[in-house]
Write an enzyme that holds these catalytic residues in place. Structure first.
Site, short mmCIF file in Angstrom:
data_model
loop_
_atom_site.label_atom_id
_atom_site.label_comp_id
_atom_site.label_asym_id
_atom_site.label_seq_id
_atom_site.Cartn_x
_atom_site.Cartn_y
_atom_site.Cartn_z
N ALA A 1 0.86 -1.17 0.00
CA ALA A 1 0.00 0.00 0.00
C ALA A 1 0.90 1.23 0.00
O ALA A 1 2.08 1.15 0.38
CB ALA A 1 -0.90 -0.02 1.23
N GLY B 1 0.64 -5.05 1.03
CA GLY B 1 -0.65 -5.10 0.33
C GLY B 1 -0.54 -5.74 -1.04
O GLY B 1 -1.51 -6.32 -1.55
N GLU C 1 -0.72 -9.31 -0.39
CA GLU C 1 -2.12 -9.60 0.00
C GLU C 1 -3.03 -9.59 -1.23
O GLU C 1 -3.96 -10.40 -1.34
CB GLU C 1 -2.58 -8.57 1.04
N GLU D 1 5.41 -5.12 6.67
CA GLU D 1 4.77 -4.04 7.43
C GLU D 1 5.40 -3.82 8.81
O GLU D 1 5.46 -2.71 9.32
CB GLU D 1 3.26 -4.35 7.61
N1 DAK Z 1 4.55 3.19 -0.81
C1 DAK Z 1 4.90 4.34 -1.40
N2 DAK Z 1 5.98 4.48 -2.18
C2 DAK Z 1 6.76 3.39 -2.37
C3 DAK Z 1 6.44 2.14 -1.77
C4 DAK Z 1 5.29 2.06 -0.97
N3 DAK Z 1 4.89 0.91 -0.41
N4 DAK Z 1 7.41 1.28 -2.14
C5 DAK Z 1 8.27 1.94 -2.94
N5 DAK Z 1 7.88 3.23 -3.07
C6 DAK Z 1 8.53 4.28 -3.85
C7 DAK Z 1 9.75 4.79 -3.13
O1 DAK Z 1 9.39 5.74 -2.15
C8 DAK Z 1 10.53 5.38 -4.27
O2 DAK Z 1 9.97 6.61 -4.62
P1 DAK Z 1 10.89 7.96 -4.69
O3 DAK Z 1 11.52 8.08 -3.37
O4 DAK Z 1 11.86 7.68 -5.80
O5 DAK Z 1 9.90 9.05 -5.01
C9 DAK Z 1 10.24 4.42 -5.42
O6 DAK Z 1 9.04 3.75 -5.06
C10 DAK Z 1 11.32 3.38 -5.60
O7 DAK Z 1 11.55 2.75 -4.37
P2 DAK Z 1 13.01 2.61 -3.70
O8 DAK Z 1 13.90 3.72 -4.11
O9 DAK Z 1 12.80 2.38 -2.24
O10 DAK Z 1 13.52 1.27 -4.43
P3 DAK Z 1 14.52 0.18 -3.87
O11 DAK Z 1 14.77 -0.73 -5.02
O12 DAK Z 1 15.70 0.80 -3.18
O13 DAK Z 1 13.69 -0.63 -2.74
C11 DAK Z 1 11.77 -1.74 -1.86
C12 DAK Z 1 12.58 -1.35 -3.13
C13 DAK Z 1 10.49 -2.43 -2.36
C14 DAK Z 1 12.57 -2.76 -1.04
C15 DAK Z 1 11.47 -0.49 -1.03
O14 DAK Z 1 10.91 0.50 -1.88
C16 DAK Z 1 10.52 -0.74 0.10
O15 DAK Z 1 10.90 -1.27 1.14
N6 DAK Z 1 9.23 -0.36 -0.07
C17 DAK Z 1 8.24 -0.45 0.95
C18 DAK Z 1 7.78 -1.88 1.14
C19 DAK Z 1 6.75 -1.98 2.24
O16 DAK Z 1 7.03 -1.67 3.42
N7 DAK Z 1 5.52 -2.41 1.90
C20 DAK Z 1 4.45 -2.54 2.84
C21 DAK Z 1 3.68 -1.24 2.92
S1 DAK Z 1 2.36 -1.27 4.12
C22 DAK Z 1 -5.31 -2.22 4.10
C23 DAK Z 1 -4.89 -2.71 2.89
C24 DAK Z 1 -3.54 -2.88 2.63
C25 DAK Z 1 -2.60 -2.51 3.58
C26 DAK Z 1 -3.00 -2.01 4.77
C27 DAK Z 1 -4.36 -1.86 5.04
N8 DAK Z 1 -6.70 -2.06 4.34
C28 DAK Z 1 -7.68 -2.70 3.51
C29 DAK Z 1 -7.10 -1.17 5.38
C30 DAK Z 1 -1.20 -2.67 3.24
C31 DAK Z 1 -0.18 -2.06 3.87
C32 DAK Z 1 1.15 -2.10 3.29
O17 DAK Z 1 1.36 -2.66 2.25
#
Ligand code: DAK
Length: 259
Positions: free
Chosen positions: A67, A110, A113, A133
């Site tokens: 997400a 997400g 998921e 997360e």
């Molecule tokens: N959200 C927003 N932007 C993201 C993102 C994310 N999840 N993942 C990557 N990006 C963006 C980065 O910010 C970056 O943007 P700029 O800074 O260049 O503007 C761009 O994508 C490239 O990412 P990186 O520079 O970080 O690329 P790397 O290759 O170095 O790293 C990575 C890739 C996937 C390991 C890293 O980006 C990362 O750790 N991303 C976050 C992964 C994460 O924590 N995902 C879980 C998020 S929480 C719900 C439904 C769903 C959910 C909750 C509730 N309900 C129905 C209520 C779900 C929650 C989640 O998923």
């Protein structure tokens, strides 16, 4: 169907449709608008008789990295309650036609998921599945603790959810999370091939069979068996059942009309 964050390409000749998540710069992070578009596209395709199976994909680098964290960062519980994203996710889950996720690269949070909400997953050798997360101070909220645990078992699910570690496509397949792992050059072709195969079968039997398999997740054995029996009887109300069985007896290929 024109959308901002997804591309929808029906292939009516093959009775399938392809939906591509399309926020490449953000690794297909699932913002609210993208999820609403996905819900809308799936509802539309679910209502089209010409479409019998749907493939959801991202790109080689990412299926979806979760997400949109930037969109969630400032939210409080009441904001989340008002947005009621669960309604969107629930609607996606209720899609009657089979959905195949074609996954390459990051499939996280997400994104994982969403892939698990689909009925089958074809992964590339470069796929990385995870529920990270915990590393940003939250936990999975769209089914991750439940579907992942049912798919891979407690030991691995607990490890992934509590540490945020990623697993490869190959590990995911061994653990039972994905159907097949193939080289990155062909993961989408493989998913489309599978969709085309399913699209040639009776859409009525496919729908009832999907419903019945999903019932196994939220019922006891007796209730599930009873549900299956009703759906089995229902198949015999279709012309497709007559066609399928006649074709077998007559040694020809069946032509299922979805009636
Ligand atoms: N959200 C927003 N932007 C993201 C993102 C994310 N999840 N993942 C990557 N990006 C963006 C980065 O910010 C970056 O943007 P700029 O800074 O260049 O503007 C761009 O994508 C490239 O990412 P990186 O520079 O970080 O690329 P790397 O290759 O170095 O790293 C990575 C890739 C996937 C390991 C890293 O980006 C990362 O750790 N991303 C976050 C992964 C994460 O924590 N995902 C879980 C998020 S929480 C719900 C439904 C769903 C959910 C909750 C509730 N309900 C129905 C209520 C779900 C929650 C989640 O998923």
């Amino acid at each position: 169907m024109e959308f901002q964050f997804i591309l929808v390409e029906p292939n009516y000749a093959a009775n399938i449709a392809l939906i591509s998540l399309n926020r490449p710069k953000e690794l297909n992070a699932l913002n609210l608008q993208l999820m609403l578009e996905l819900k809308q596209a799936l509802a539309e395709l679910d209502g089209q008789d010409e479409v019998r199976c749907i493939v959801i994909t991202g790109n080689e680098q990412a299926f979806a990295a979760g997400a949109d964290i930037k969109q969630m960062e400032s939210k409080n519980p009441i904001d989340l309650l008002k947005i009621d994203q669960f309604e969107t996710w629930d609607q996606i889950r209720k899609t009657k036609k089979p959905i195949i996720a074609a996954v390459s690269g990051f499939c996280l949070g997400g994104g994982c998921e969403l892939a698990m909400t689909c009925d089958m997953i074809i992964a590339s050798e470069t796929a990385k599945f995870g529920q990270p997360e915990i590393k940003i101070g939250i936990m999975p909220g769209a089914g991750g603790t439940q579907r992942l645990t049912r798919a891979v078992g407690k030991a691995l699910a607990m490890e992934m959810v509590l540490t945020g570690k990623f697993i490869s496509g190959e590990e995911a397949q061994k653990a039972g999370l994905v159907n097949k792992v193939v080289p990155v050059e062909v993961y989408l072709d493989e998913a489309v091939k599978l969709a085309k195969e399913i699209a040639q079968l009776s859409p009525i039997a496919v729908r009832l069979a999907k419903e019945s398999v999903l019932k196994a997740f939220d019922s006891g054995l007796q209730e599930g068996l009873f549900f299956e029996r009703k759906n089995f009887y229902m198949c015999f109300a279709s012309e497709d059942q007559k066609e399928g069985m006649s074709a077998f007896v007559e040694k020809r290929k069946p032509d299922f009309k979805g009636k």
